[in-house]
Design an enzyme around this catalytic site. Structure first.
Site, short mmCIF file in Angstrom:
data_model
loop_
_atom_site.label_atom_id
_atom_site.label_comp_id
_atom_site.label_asym_id
_atom_site.label_seq_id
_atom_site.Cartn_x
_atom_site.Cartn_y
_atom_site.Cartn_z
N SER A 80 -0.19 -4.34 4.12
CA SER A 80 -1.32 -4.99 3.46
C SER A 80 -1.44 -4.70 1.97
CB SER A 80 -2.62 -4.57 4.15
OG SER A 80 -2.60 -4.96 5.50
N THR A 81 -0.80 -3.63 1.50
CA THR A 81 -0.90 -3.29 0.08
C THR A 81 0.48 -2.98 -0.46
OG1 THR A 81 -1.18 -0.92 0.38
CG2 THR A 81 -3.18 -2.27 0.47
#
Length: 137
Positions: free
Chosen positions: A9-10
């Site tokens: 997600s990052t």
């Protein structure tokens, strides 16, 4: 063919552990990307989705790597089933296009959405509490 899909997600998160697990599960090819689960545009996933064909298996490590919510995951998986593609979610198992497979998958999807919603709710409650009790927050 077994095709693995990894997503974090990052940009700070690493994909290596997911890729290693996908290899151990027998994935012959991999696709990977760094996008938040709330992002609709996932170019690598879209390429994998289009590449998969009848008899293939899509492998992901966890359900939340596949879609953002229950509705979306059900749509994706049903579309794959309609094309003769199996879905192997490593922490759930191989999901096939049988009545039992679809029932189990639907139940697991609902619980995954419920868990995600609880996390979001708890996070918001914590932020609100902090704001009320710490004016500098």
């Amino acid at each position: 063919m077994k095709i693995g899909y990894a997503r974090v997600s990052t940009f700070e998160q690493k994909l290596e552990s997911q890729i290693e697990v996908l290899k151990e599960a027998g994935a012959e090819e991999f696709s990977q990307e760094k996008f938040t689960g709330t992002t609709v545009e996932r170019p690598q996933f879209n390429l994998v989705f289009k590449k998969l064909k009848d008899g293939d298996t899509l492998i992901v490590t966890k359900l939340d790597r596949l879609a953002r919510n229950t509705r979306e995951v059900l749509e994706i998986v049903q579309s794959l089933f309609n094309r003769g593609i199996k879905v192997h979610i490593l922490n759930i198992g191989l999901i096939d296009n049988t009545p039992t497979g679809q029932l189990i998958f639907t139940i697991f999807s609902a619980f995954a959405q419920f868990e995600r919603d609880l996390i979001v709710t708890r996070t918001q409650e914590g932020k609100n509490f902090a704001k009320l009790h710490d004016p500098s927050f």
